[in-house]
Design an enzyme around this catalytic site. Structure first.
Site, PDB file in Angstrom:
ATOM      1  N   SER A  18       0.956  -1.265   0.099  1.00 51.29           N
ATOM      2  CA  SER A  18      -0.106   0.079  -0.023  1.00 51.29           C
ATOM      3  C   SER A  18       0.711   1.252   0.070  1.00 51.29           C
ATOM      4  O   SER A  18       2.148   1.237   0.478  1.00 51.29           O
ATOM      5  CB  SER A  18      -0.828   0.008   1.283  1.00 51.29           C
ATOM      6  OG  SER A  18      -1.470   1.182   1.413  1.00 51.29           O
TER       7      SER A  18
ATOM      8  N   TYR B 232      -2.541  -0.216  10.517  1.00 53.47           N
ATOM      9  CA  TYR B 232      -2.365  -0.613   8.871  1.00 53.47           C
ATOM     10  C   TYR B 232      -1.018  -0.103   8.348  1.00 53.47           C
ATOM     11  O   TYR B 232      -0.532  -1.016   7.673  1.00 53.47           O
ATOM     12  CB  TYR B 232      -3.514   0.150   8.304  1.00 53.47           C
ATOM     13  CG  TYR B 232      -3.722  -0.232   6.724  1.00 53.47           C
ATOM     14  CD1 TYR B 232      -4.067  -1.575   6.357  1.00 53.47           C
ATOM     15  CD2 TYR B 232      -3.441   0.781   6.013  1.00 53.47           C
ATOM     16  CE1 TYR B 232      -4.228  -1.986   5.001  1.00 53.47           C
ATOM     17  CE2 TYR B 232      -3.469   0.543   4.297  1.00 53.47           C
ATOM     18  CZ  TYR B 232      -3.857  -0.939   4.122  1.00 53.47           C
ATOM     19  OH  TYR B 232      -3.792  -1.046   2.648  1.00 53.47           O
TER      20      TYR B 232
HETATM   21  N1  LIG Z   1      -8.457  -0.540  -1.732  1.00 54.58           N
HETATM   22  C1  LIG Z   1      -7.748   0.342  -1.481  1.00 54.58           C
HETATM   23  O1  LIG Z   1      -7.660   1.610  -1.750  1.00 54.58           O
HETATM   24  C2  LIG Z   1      -6.241  -0.357  -1.450  1.00 54.58           C
HETATM   25  C3  LIG Z   1      -5.209   0.489  -1.301  1.00 54.58           C
HETATM   26  C4  LIG Z   1      -3.855   0.034  -1.012  1.00 54.58           C
HETATM   27  C5  LIG Z   1      -3.693  -1.406  -0.632  1.00 54.58           C
HETATM   28  N2  LIG Z   1      -4.726  -2.218  -0.608  1.00 54.58           N
HETATM   29  C6  LIG Z   1      -4.423  -3.637  -0.304  1.00 54.58           C
HETATM   30  O2  LIG Z   1      -5.242  -4.462  -1.214  1.00 54.58           O
HETATM   31  C7  LIG Z   1      -5.533  -5.668  -0.687  1.00 54.58           C
HETATM   32  C8  LIG Z   1      -7.152  -5.940  -1.143  1.00 54.58           C
HETATM   33  O3  LIG Z   1      -7.752  -4.824  -0.684  1.00 54.58           O
HETATM   34  P1  LIG Z   1      -9.242  -4.579  -1.481  1.00 54.58           P
HETATM   35  O4  LIG Z   1      -9.292  -3.164  -1.525  1.00 54.58           O
HETATM   36  O5  LIG Z   1      -9.284  -5.773  -2.717  1.00 54.58           O
HETATM   37  O6  LIG Z   1     -10.279  -5.072  -0.210  1.00 54.58           O
HETATM   38  P2  LIG Z   1     -11.328  -5.909  -0.031  1.00 54.58           P
HETATM   39  O7  LIG Z   1     -12.177  -5.711  -1.240  1.00 54.58           O
HETATM   40  O8  LIG Z   1     -12.172  -5.626   1.350  1.00 54.58           O
HETATM   41  O9  LIG Z   1     -10.695  -7.357  -0.117  1.00 54.58           O
HETATM   42  C9  LIG Z   1     -10.176  -8.002   0.883  1.00 54.58           C
HETATM   43  C10 LIG Z   1     -10.072  -9.347   0.685  1.00 54.58           C
HETATM   44  O10 LIG Z   1      -9.207  -9.965   1.486  1.00 54.58           O
HETATM   45  C11 LIG Z   1      -9.736 -11.396   2.160  1.00 54.58           C
HETATM   46  N3  LIG Z   1      -9.285 -11.523   3.519  1.00 54.58           N
HETATM   47  C12 LIG Z   1      -9.468 -10.690   4.562  1.00 54.58           C
HETATM   48  N4  LIG Z   1      -8.862 -11.467   5.501  1.00 54.58           N
HETATM   49  C13 LIG Z   1      -8.296 -12.560   5.119  1.00 54.58           C
HETATM   50  C14 LIG Z   1      -7.790 -13.729   5.619  1.00 54.58           C
HETATM   51  N5  LIG Z   1      -7.753 -13.993   7.058  1.00 54.58           N
HETATM   52  N6  LIG Z   1      -7.725 -15.073   4.875  1.00 54.58           N
HETATM   53  C15 LIG Z   1      -8.053 -14.861   3.498  1.00 54.58           C
HETATM   54  N7  LIG Z   1      -8.667 -13.817   3.083  1.00 54.58           N
HETATM   55  C16 LIG Z   1      -8.958 -12.656   3.579  1.00 54.58           C
HETATM   56  C17 LIG Z   1     -11.273 -10.901   1.826  1.00 54.58           C
HETATM   57  O11 LIG Z   1     -12.002 -12.070   1.777  1.00 54.58           O
HETATM   58  P3  LIG Z   1     -12.716 -12.903   2.932  1.00 54.58           P
HETATM   59  O12 LIG Z   1     -13.541 -11.830   3.589  1.00 54.58           O
HETATM   60  O13 LIG Z   1     -13.814 -13.555   2.139  1.00 54.58           O
HETATM   61  O14 LIG Z   1     -11.700 -13.961   3.687  1.00 54.58           O
HETATM   62  C18 LIG Z   1     -11.048 -10.021   0.715  1.00 54.58           C
HETATM   63  O15 LIG Z   1     -11.314 -11.227  -0.373  1.00 54.58           O
HETATM   64  C19 LIG Z   1      -5.352  -5.554   0.767  1.00 54.58           C
HETATM   65  O16 LIG Z   1      -4.065  -6.207   1.193  1.00 54.58           O
HETATM   66  C20 LIG Z   1      -5.101  -3.860   1.057  1.00 54.58           C
HETATM   67  O17 LIG Z   1      -4.590  -3.789   2.342  1.00 54.58           O
HETATM   68  C21 LIG Z   1      -6.071  -1.774  -0.853  1.00 54.58           C
END
Ligand SMILES: NC(=O)c1ccc[n+]([C@@H]2O[C@H](COP(=O)([O-])OP(=O)(O)OC[C@H]3O[C@@H](n4cnc5c(N)ncnc54)[C@H](OP(=O)(O)O)[C@@H]3O)[C@@H](O)[C@H]2O)c1
Length: 286
Positions: A135, A148
């Site tokens: 991130s 975070y």
């Molecule tokens: N969106 C942003 O703006 C942003 C920015 C920077 C970085 N990121 C990073 O991108 C990644 C994905 O984020 P996203 O935006 O796509 O968020 P999201 O839509 O909330 O997806 C998060 C995913 O992580 C899974 N997850 C959470 N805990 C888990 C566990 N213990 N075991 C397996 N799966 C787990 C969730 O699935 P289940 O709940 O079904 O397990 C879901 O599929 C994260 O690492 C986040 O830090 C996101």
């Protein structure tokens, strides 16, 4: 024929987009997350195909079971996208330490455990790819994002060590570093901040500003497919980058962060999130 790749956190957002984009590219995708019913809708998509696999990255038994199932069906895992993540937000002073631990269990120790399970097979094959989803918060830490940001800073460090450790074995490691992306991720951040935004919380005034800034950030952010494209590059390119920033318009902020004195970046940050000049309520006399 199709190289097997595990994408963690594929039931939503960036992970879902990466699973689809990699399957279209011809990888045999195993889409892992805890919500199996959400993953089922991805099955069969793309040239390489997608198979749902139940996975909790905080549970080593679950990781082992997922890898064993993949190996039985498709052979040794060629690539891993460590994307699963959660966000714990709030003032450092008030966020309970068990919430800090929950943050690190998923975003850091989960990545370590998945890499530990994947690497023996990759080393034996003399080839493999690990793509870690970091991130911008892994370089630039906003207020109330300490847990975070700390987890993503940790990921930056382990990513560099790992890349240098496994390169001689033919395993390539990249970090994809998104800024604001339009996914449901912001919902848990809003819920987290809400707990500390009420009357009586000493940080409520600043925190309200940060919450409002964040609420606008995700809906106007880049598409998860933009991140997925970089993940595909990291998986497929002969010479993948060690880091990808998405969208690239964030790169100047990273350069400034590295070169400007902290006093200036602190002031710039306060202005960006709208807390410049906001004063705390007068402290009560002890
Ligand atoms: N969106 C942003 O703006 C942003 C920015 C920077 C970085 N990121 C990073 O991108 C990644 C994905 O984020 P996203 O935006 O796509 O968020 P999201 O839509 O909330 O997806 C998060 C995913 O992580 C899974 N997850 C959470 N805990 C888990 C566990 N213990 N075991 C397996 N799966 C787990 C969730 O699935 P289940 O709940 O079904 O397990 C879901 O599929 C994260 O690492 C986040 O830090 C996101």
């Amino acid at each position: 024929m199709y190289k097997p790749v595990l994408v963690t956190g594929a039931s939503s957002g960036i992970g879902e987009a990466a699973a689809v984009a990699l399957a279209r590219k011809g990888y045999r995708i195993f889409a892992g997350a805890r919500r199996l019913e959400k993953l089922k809708s991805l099955e069969g998509l793309g040239q390489g195909g997608i198979t749902a696999v139940e996975l909790d990255v905080t549970d080593e038994g679950s990781i082992d079971a997922a890898f064993s199932a993949i190996e039985a069906e498709a052979g040794p895992v060629y690539g891993v996208v460590n994307n699963a993540g959660v966000s714990v937000m709030g003032p450092l002073e008030e966020v309970p330490t068990n919430e800090w631990r929950r943050q690190f269990e998923t975003n850091v120790f989960g990545v370590v455990a998945v890499c530990q399970r994947a690497l023996p097979g990759m080393r034996a094959a003399g080839a493999g790819r690990i793509v870690n989803v970091g991130s911008l918060a892994g370089r630039i830490a906003a207020p109330f994002q300490g847990a975070y940001a700390a987890s993503k800073h940790a990921l930056e460090g382990l990513n560099d060590s790992l890349r240098r450790e496994v390169e001689p074995f033919g395993v390539k490691v990249s970090l994809v570093r998104p800024g604001f992306i339009n996914t449901p991720f912001g919902n848990q951040e809003q819920e987290g901040l809400e707990r500390y935004a009420g009357k009586g919380h000493p940080y409520a005034a600043w925190l309200g500003k940060m919450k409002a800034w964040h609420a606008k950030g995700h809906p106007s952010g880049a598409s998860p497919m933009d991140v997925a494209e970089k993940i595909v590059h990291a998986m497929a390119a002969e010479r993948p980058n060690s880091r990808y920033t998405v969208p690239e318009r964030y790169i100047p902020s990273l350069i400034l962060r590295n070169t400007m004195p902290s006093a200036l970046t602190d002031r710039a940050f306060a202005r960006v999130i709208g807390v410049a000049g906001v004063k705390p309520p007068a402290a009560k006399a002890q």
